[in-house]
Structure formats: structure tokens, C-alpha cells
Scaffold this motif. Structure first.
Motif, PDB file in Angstrom:
ATOM      1  N   ARG A  62      -2.476  -0.357   9.031  1.00  0.00           N
ATOM      2  CA  ARG A  62      -3.197   0.530   9.945  1.00  0.00           C
ATOM      3  C   ARG A  62      -2.858   2.005   9.772  1.00  0.00           C
ATOM      4  NH1 ARG A  62      -5.601  -2.382  15.119  1.00  0.00           N
ATOM      5  NH2 ARG A  62      -6.596  -3.986  13.871  1.00  0.00           N
ATOM      6  N   ASN A  63      -1.956   2.276   8.817  1.00  0.00           N
ATOM      7  CA  ASN A  63      -1.649   3.673   8.508  1.00  0.00           C
ATOM      8  C   ASN A  63      -1.892   3.947   7.040  1.00  0.00           C
ATOM      9  OD1 ASN A  63      -0.665   4.806  11.062  1.00  0.00           O
ATOM     10  ND2 ASN A  63       0.863   3.169  10.875  1.00  0.00           N
ATOM     11  N   CYS A  66      -2.352  10.841   4.672  1.00  0.00           N
ATOM     12  CA  CYS A  66      -3.288  11.946   4.877  1.00  0.00           C
ATOM     13  C   CYS A  66      -2.951  13.028   3.864  1.00  0.00           C
ATOM     14  CB  CYS A  66      -3.145  12.483   6.303  1.00  0.00           C
ATOM     15  SG  CYS A  66      -4.176  13.940   6.604  1.00  0.00           S
ATOM     16  N   ALA A  72      -2.232   8.949   8.541  1.00  0.00           N
ATOM     17  CA  ALA A  72      -3.383   8.835   9.436  1.00  0.00           C
ATOM     18  C   ALA A  72      -3.431   7.406   9.961  1.00  0.00           C
ATOM     19  CB  ALA A  72      -4.663   9.170   8.679  1.00  0.00           C
ATOM     20  N   GLY A  73      -3.756   7.264  11.238  1.00  0.00           N
ATOM     21  CA  GLY A  73      -3.754   5.936  11.841  1.00  0.00           C
ATOM     22  C   GLY A  73      -5.164   5.417  12.084  1.00  0.00           C
ATOM     23  N   PHE A  74      -5.319   4.096  11.977  1.00  0.00           N
ATOM     24  CA  PHE A  74      -6.622   3.482  12.237  1.00  0.00           C
ATOM     25  C   PHE A  74      -7.005   3.678  13.692  1.00  0.00           C
ATOM     26  CE2 PHE A  74      -8.817  -0.321  13.926  1.00  0.00           C
ATOM     27  CZ  PHE A  74     -10.038  -0.124  13.307  1.00  0.00           C
ATOM     28  N   ARG A  75      -8.232   4.126  13.948  1.00  0.00           N
ATOM     29  CA  ARG A  75      -8.676   4.329  15.317  1.00  0.00           C
ATOM     30  C   ARG A  75      -9.651   3.262  15.765  1.00  0.00           C
ATOM     31  NH1 ARG A  75      -6.935   9.387  17.398  1.00  0.00           N
ATOM     32  NH2 ARG A  75      -7.987   8.703  19.289  1.00  0.00           N
ATOM     33  N   TYR A  95     -12.160   3.810  10.669  1.00  0.00           N
ATOM     34  CA  TYR A  95     -11.974   5.260  10.748  1.00  0.00           C
ATOM     35  C   TYR A  95     -10.506   5.542  11.023  1.00  0.00           C
ATOM     36  CZ  TYR A  95     -12.243  10.000  12.663  1.00  0.00           C
ATOM     37  OH  TYR A  95     -12.046  11.334  12.911  1.00  0.00           O
ATOM     38  N   TYR A  96      -9.946   6.450  10.254  1.00  0.00           N
ATOM     39  CA  TYR A  96      -8.532   6.814  10.411  1.00  0.00           C
ATOM     40  C   TYR A  96      -8.426   8.278  10.799  1.00  0.00           C
ATOM     41  CZ  TYR A  96      -7.665   2.531   7.725  1.00  0.00           C
ATOM     42  OH  TYR A  96      -7.641   1.242   7.291  1.00  0.00           O
ATOM     43  N   CYS A  98      -5.613  11.538  11.497  1.00  0.00           N
ATOM     44  CA  CYS A  98      -4.249  12.043  11.361  1.00  0.00           C
ATOM     45  C   CYS A  98      -3.873  12.766  12.658  1.00  0.00           C
ATOM     46  CB  CYS A  98      -4.151  12.998  10.183  1.00  0.00           C
ATOM     47  SG  CYS A  98      -2.558  13.818  10.042  1.00  0.00           S
TER      48      CYS A  98
END
Ligand SMILES: [Zn+2]
Length: 447
Positions: A62-63, A66, A72-75, A95-96, A98
Motif C-alpha cells: 500500500r506504499n 514518491c 505515497a500511500g494508497f488512498r 490512487y496513491y 504522498c
């Protein structure tokens, strides 16, 4: 699930076909084939949409990195419509974001080559092909008829220009490497005769592109910018009379609205790609324009330089008309003598003859002085019998035809006004297409 939906589409279609036949008693093949294509596209779009539903990433993925150096983390999963060769589909992908720099990213878009665009690669490729060929609205109509796709004229324009810009950017990169002497050696057989021809032609532009630029008429603003076009071709044979024959399909083109310095690198790279280094005889042909010979001196030292014979004759004609206004017989008599000297390459005799020409007015004397300069400066480039003896071309007909087909027919139609950026993008695309390199470009882009 997909199969069911597709079966439903086909079913619906067949009902329409048979209903039509029952009502009229005959088959309208065109209506049916178009309906079948449309149904097949819809079924295809359903299948494609299913394929383009990306799952949410597993917990341990999930990361992602960036560009700022953080993670950047998964949203969430986000979807967007994309027009493909079989019509509109919906893509849903992770969508990820940061948390540090707030830059969002869709890795799937990069993989699918649909980053920041609502068109699939297949559709963009079609838009580029129709956009380089004809006015953008014509391209829109072709997309509708040939591919069954509804687009706006602006979309064809934007996509064709974006791809043209990408082509141009890759060429700039290559030019830079050529200047660093960093290109791979082009191997192959020696080439008997290799030509470089260069010319310029005006492209009508929007007002802001000519601000502060002097037009051809004193005090009048210019409405055009000069596009420089160059071509490279080979020759191995001549006809029975000894006239040069161009090798079939051997011509490639480069062109842009740019300075002579920039264009010099462009035409140098093209000649290099075409085997300049292994050409046994190298020839540069142009009209008398100074920038052309500067490029020849800088990038093509040692090449045989030839001024287009027909331009040189035109200079004599212009003078003849000034010397004998409205006296056609006199003009012709004067031309017979002077053109003969030119055609014979007797440049010293020609300039001597011009020097002894009576001039009744200071204005005329000045004109004669300028022309003497033209013929004296270009004397070695006008030894036509010597060039003909080697079966070389002495005219720049190839590049002049190129100016019409590459630039004129696409960029100079009535009502067209270009930005330099737009014209250069389309010229890059058009040359790429004419040079038969679009396929190669597209493959390189995918890689
Ligand atoms: Zn970041």
C-alpha cells in the motif's frame, strides 16, 4: 459474466437486423455492417472494462515511492472514462497520495499509457495519423467514418500535437547526442552519391507569433514565419542523356520553424542517419540564401556545393526586366547572352559582362552591384558543366516539391493560422510519417 453481456449485445443486434428485414423485405447491407460493427464495439468495450478494473493493492503493497523521496500511500480506487478503439470504457485503478508533497499518482495509468489523457494509445495513434494528414476537422470526420469513434476536432488537434511534440522531443535528444558525437555508427555499404537539399517556405501564423518581426514589405508586419525544410536522398544512376536519376523512395525530410543554427543540427543528424559518413560523393544544393551555405560550411565540410540553376537564372531574369522594362525582345536578347554564360559556368565572363553593363540610374547601378556580388560569391557553386559532367543534379526540385507536399498542402490552406508550437509539432509528425518512421517511433514509445 462478460460472456453474458456480450451475448446480450449480439442478441439485441440480431433482433434489429431481422426486424428490419421483415419490415422492408430486403437487406440494407451498409446499415447492417455499421450496426454490427457498433455492436461488436460495445461488446468489446464491456469486455475491456472488465479487464481494466484493478483491485486494491494488498496490505503489504500500500506504499510506493514518491518522486520527492518519501512514500505515497494508497488512498482509494478511482475510475475514469477512456475512449478506446472499441468505444468508451471505464478504468478503475488505485490512487496513491504522498502525505509530504501532496503529489498523487496512478501507477496503472503509466503502465497503460493513459496518463493525463482520456484516450487510449490505440485511439491516440489514429488521431496522430489523421491529424498529420489533413485539417483536424477532416481528421475528426475520418475517425467517425473509419473507426466509428466520436471525437471533437479539438481533441484530434490536441492529441496530434502532443504526439508530434513527443516526436520532436526525442529528436532533440538525438540531436544533442549527435552534437556530443555520441551516436552509434551507422554501418552499411558505401553510398555512391548522397544529397542534402535545403529550402525555406513561409507558414501563415497567428498574430502573436510575428510581433516585432519585420515583414517582406517595409513597415508592414509579416503574417508568416519561415519554416526550414531539408531533405536527404541518394543517387546511383543517370539516364541516357547523362541526367541524374534520384533513387526511388530514398528521400527523407526534416523541418521546423527555427533558427538556422538549430536547423543545422537537425539536417546534420538526418544526413548522418542516412549514411553521410560512408557517402563517396556528398552534395549540398540550395538557392543563394546565406544561411544555407553557413550550414553547409559548418556541418558538411568537403561537400560539393551547388546553387540551384533555376534560382540563378531567375536572378538574371529579374535584372533583365529592370534593365529593359516592358521591352520583351530586348530582355530575351540580353538573357540569351547572359544565361548562356551562366549555363556554361563561365562565371568570370558573366560578372565581367555585368560590370560593363550601362546603368542609367543609381538605383539600377546598385541592383547590378548586388547581382555581381551574388554571382561572384557563388561562382564555385555555379560550375554547372562540371557538375553535369559528374551526372549530378543542378536543381533543387526535390526540396521545392517537398515544401509543397510536406508543408504547403498541410499548413498553408486558406484560413489556417498556426502557432509556432503547433506547426512544429505537426511538422515533426508529418516528417516522421513521410520518412516511414512512425511505426518505429510508436514501438520505441511503448518500450
Ligand atoms: Zn512526495
Amino acid at each position: 459474466m462478460i460472456q453474458q453481456e456480450i451475448a446480450r449485445e449480439v442478441d439485441r443486434l440480431l433482433r434489429v437486423v431481422f426486424q428490419g428485414r421483415r419490415q422492408t423485405g430486403c437487406l440494407d447491407l451498409e446499415a447492417i455492417e455499421m450496426a454490427v460493427r457498433s455492436a461488436m464495439h460495445q461488446a468489446g468495450a464491456i469486455a475491456l472494462s472488465q479487464l481494466l478494473q484493478f483491485p486494491a493493492p494488498a496490505a503489504e503493497r500500500r506504499n510506493i515511492p514518491c518522486s520527492c523521496g518519501h512514500q505515497a500511500g494508497f488512498r482509494e480506487l478511482r475510475s475514469k472514462p477512456v475512449l478506446t478503439a472499441v468505444g468508451e470504457v471505464t478504468v478503475s485503478r488505485p490512487y496513491y497520495l504522498c502525505p509530504r508533497c501532496h503529489h498523487g499518482q496512478f501507477p496503472a495509468d503509466v503502465e497503460l499509457d493513459i496518463e493525463n489523457t482520456e484516450f487510449s494509445p490505440g485511439v491516440r495513434r489514429m488521431e496522430a495519423v489523421v491529424g498529420q494528414e489533413a485539417p483536424f476537422d477532416h481528421g475528426r470526420q475520418q475517425m467517425k467514418l473509419l473507426a466509428g469513434l466520436d471525437l471533437t476536432t479539438k481533441a484530434v488537434e490536441r492529441t496530434a500535437e502532443a504526439i508530434g511534440e513527443d516526436v520532436a522531443a526525442r529528436e532533440r535528444e538525438e540531436m544533442h547526442r549527435a552534437m556530443q558525437l555520441d551516436l552509434p555508427m551507422v554501418v552499411g555499404n558505401p553510398i555512391p552519391i548522397l544529397y542534402v537539399e535545403v529550402d525555406g517556405t513561409g507558414v501563415p501564423v497567428v498574430k502573436k507569433e510575428t510581433v516585432g518581426r519585420q515583414g517582406k514589405t517595409e513597415g508592414q508586419p509579416s503574417h508568416t514565419r519561415e519554416a526550414k525544410l531539408g531533405c536527404v536522398f541518394t543517387q546511383t544512376a543517370w539516364d541516357r542523356e547523362g541526367y541524374a536519376i534520384r533513387d526511388l523512395d530514398s528521400t527523407t525530410y526534416v523541418g521546423a520553424i527555427e533558427t538556422a543554427e538549430e536547423f543545422g543540427k537537425r539536417i546534420y543528424l538526418e544526413a548522418w542517419k542516412r549514411g553521410w559518413s560512408r557517402a563517396e560523393k556528398k552534395v549540398v544544393i540550395g538557392d543563394g540564401a546565406e544561411w544555407i551555405w553557413n550550414i553547409a560550411a559548418q556541418h558538411f565540410p568537403g561537400a560539393i556545393q551547388i546553387v540551384d540553376l533555376f534560382h540563378a537564372r531567375q536572378h538574371l531574369w529579374d535584372l533583365a526586366r529592370k534593365l529593359y522594362p516592358n521591352q520583351e525582345a530586348e530582355q530575351r536578347r540580353w538573357m540569351m547572352i547572359h544565361q548562356n554564360l551562366l549555363d556554361q559556368g563561365k562565371m568570370e565572363d558573366l560578372t565581367a559582362a555585368l560590370r560593363s553593363t550601362d546603368s542609367s540610374s543609381p538605383e539600377l547601378a546598385e541592383k547590378i552591384r548586388i547581382e555581381i556580388g551574388y554571382f561572384a560569391n557563388n561562382a564555385e557553386r555555379m560550375r554547372y558543366p562540371k557538375f553535369r559532367g559528374q551526372h549530378l543534379f543542378v536543381g533543387s526540385g526535390v526540396i521545392e516539391a517537398g515544401c509543397k507536399t510536406i508543408i504547403g498542402s498541410r499548413c498553408k490552406q486558406s484560413g489556417m493560422f498556426w502557432t509556432v508550437r503547433g506547426a512544429n509539432a505537426i511538422l515533426a509528425l508529418r516528417c516522421c510519417h513521410f520518412n516511414d518512421r512512425f511505426e518505429t517511433y510508436w514501438e520505441a514509445r511503448r518500450a
